[in-house]
Design a protein around this motif. Structure first.
Motif, short mmCIF file in Angstrom:
data_model
loop_
_atom_site.label_atom_id
_atom_site.label_comp_id
_atom_site.label_asym_id
_atom_site.label_seq_id
_atom_site.Cartn_x
_atom_site.Cartn_y
_atom_site.Cartn_z
N LYS A 157 2.75 9.87 -4.98
CA LYS A 157 2.09 8.57 -5.12
C LYS A 157 1.69 8.29 -6.56
CE LYS A 157 -1.35 9.32 -2.31
NZ LYS A 157 -1.13 10.76 -2.11
N SER A 158 1.01 9.23 -7.19
CA SER A 158 0.56 9.03 -8.57
C SER A 158 1.73 8.96 -9.54
CB SER A 158 -0.41 10.14 -8.99
OG SER A 158 -1.60 10.07 -8.21
N LEU B 247 3.22 5.48 -9.28
CA LEU B 247 2.39 4.47 -9.92
C LEU B 247 2.49 4.57 -11.45
CD1 LEU B 247 0.69 2.37 -8.38
CD2 LEU B 247 -1.34 3.56 -9.20
N VAL C 264 -2.29 2.50 -4.44
CA VAL C 264 -2.27 3.85 -3.88
C VAL C 264 -3.61 4.10 -3.19
CG1 VAL C 264 -2.39 6.30 -4.48
CG2 VAL C 264 -0.60 4.87 -5.45
N THR C 265 -3.58 4.55 -1.95
CA THR C 265 -4.82 4.82 -1.23
C THR C 265 -4.60 5.93 -0.22
OG1 THR C 265 -6.59 3.87 0.12
CG2 THR C 265 -4.36 3.02 0.49
N HIS C 266 -5.68 6.66 0.07
CA HIS C 266 -5.64 7.65 1.16
C HIS C 266 -6.35 7.12 2.39
CE1 HIS C 266 -9.70 8.16 -0.47
NE2 HIS C 266 -10.02 8.67 0.70
N SER D 73 5.27 4.75 2.88
CA SER D 73 4.83 6.14 3.01
C SER D 73 5.75 7.06 2.22
CB SER D 73 4.82 6.56 4.49
OG SER D 73 3.96 5.72 5.24
N SER E 258 0.86 -1.19 0.00
CA SER E 258 0.00 0.00 0.00
C SER E 258 0.89 1.24 0.00
CB SER E 258 -0.89 0.01 1.24
OG SER E 258 -1.74 -1.13 1.27
N ILE E 259 0.63 2.15 -0.94
CA ILE E 259 1.39 3.40 -1.05
C ILE E 259 0.53 4.52 -0.48
CG2 ILE E 259 2.60 4.98 -2.58
CD1 ILE E 259 3.83 2.24 -2.64
N VAL E 260 1.04 5.18 0.56
CA VAL E 260 0.28 6.24 1.22
C VAL E 260 1.12 7.51 1.29
CG1 VAL E 260 -1.03 4.56 2.58
CG2 VAL E 260 1.04 5.57 3.54
N ASP F 284 -5.04 2.38 -8.41
CA ASP F 284 -4.95 3.80 -8.06
C ASP F 284 -6.27 4.24 -7.43
OD1 ASP F 284 -4.30 6.43 -7.78
OD2 ASP F 284 -4.20 6.89 -9.91
N GLU F 285 -6.29 4.34 -6.10
CA GLU F 285 -7.51 4.70 -5.36
C GLU F 285 -8.71 3.93 -5.90
OE1 GLU F 285 -7.49 6.52 -2.77
OE2 GLU F 285 -5.90 8.02 -2.88
#
Length: 247
Positions: free
Chosen positions: A66-67, A70, A219-221, A234, A57-59, A188-189
């Motif tokens: 992040k984008s 990805l 990728v998530t918030h 992170s 998970s990329i936060v 991506d989200e």
């Protein structure tokens, strides 16, 4: 009765779990946007190794990179310097046509906005990436049917995207991503445009794919979604500031 020495020997003889094979490696990955007045580092000296079967998970806050990360992982963008090895191949050194081939054959994408083509049926949307491969029609059909069954959308195969809900559209997008049996899934989200119920269903689907052996980078918030992975990376100002193993 077993002696203490015998118990120690028995423990030593237990099979040890082999480390996962490295699927991708990033070395000094740097992405710089330059204008006449300034330089902006979208990514700065990113080093990362991901093994087969991991869920990373990329936060990070907005603008943390992040984008951008990805996009590079998906071969949708290049970098200013650094290396990206996918299954041992230095993919950033390939020509644009070669990168497109690697992207089609080895990388699956799940986008926040679904990115389904409105005038193609559910079946045709899932099949589309496979048509760019040298693949027999019966093999394409088998893969599409299998992918739609995995996401519970076989009964909607002939529907158009506008005839199904947002949650169902994201399930179709997942089917499209996995139909090609990629080495790497990038999300991506993936629940960003869904309500909580549909979002939970999509996350359950991703969990099942990971349990089935898929390698996933997401990728998530959402901190709760991030904790579903095996690792949490992170980012801040284009740099990795923490790499935490969750399980």
């Amino acid at each position: 009765m077993t002696s203490g020495a015998g118990q120690t020997r028995a423990r030593d003889e237990q099979p040890r779990e082999e480390p996962a094979k490295e699927l991708l490696r990033l070395e000094g990955l740097t992405k710089v946007f330059e204008t006449d007045e300034m330089e902006t580092h979208a990514l700065s000296e990113v080093n990362l190794s991901v093994g087969q079967g991991e869920w990373v998970s990329i936060v990070g806050p907005s603008g943390s990179g992040k984008s951008s990360l990805l996009a590079v992982l998906g071969l949708l963008d290049t970098v200013s310097r650094g290396r990206y090895l996918l299954d041992g191949q230095p993919v950033l050194e390939l020509s644009p046509a070669q990168r497109a081939l690697v992207r089609n054959q080895h990388i699956g994408f799940i986008f926040q906005s679904f990115n389904l083509i409105g005038d193609l049926s559910v079946y045709e949307n899932v099949e589309l990436p496979l048509t760019y491969r040298d693949m027999a029609a019966d093999e394409r059909h088998a893969r599409v049917e299998r992918a739609l069954e995995r996401v519970g959308m076989s009964h909607r195969a002939r529907h158009m995207p506008g005839q199904i809900s947002g949650g169902q559209q994201q399930r179709v997008a997942v089917a499209r991503a996995v139909a090609g049996e990629p080495l790497l899934l990038l999300a991506d989200e993936p629940t960003g445009n869904l309500d909580s119920k549909n979002g939970a269903q999509v996350m359950q689907l991703l969990t099942e794919l990971h349990q089935g052996g898929a390698t996933l980078i997401m990728v998530t918030h959402d901190p709760n979604q991030a904790r579903l992975g095996t690792r949490q990376v992170s980012l801040f100002d284009g740099r990795i500031v923490q790499d935490e193993r969750l399980r």
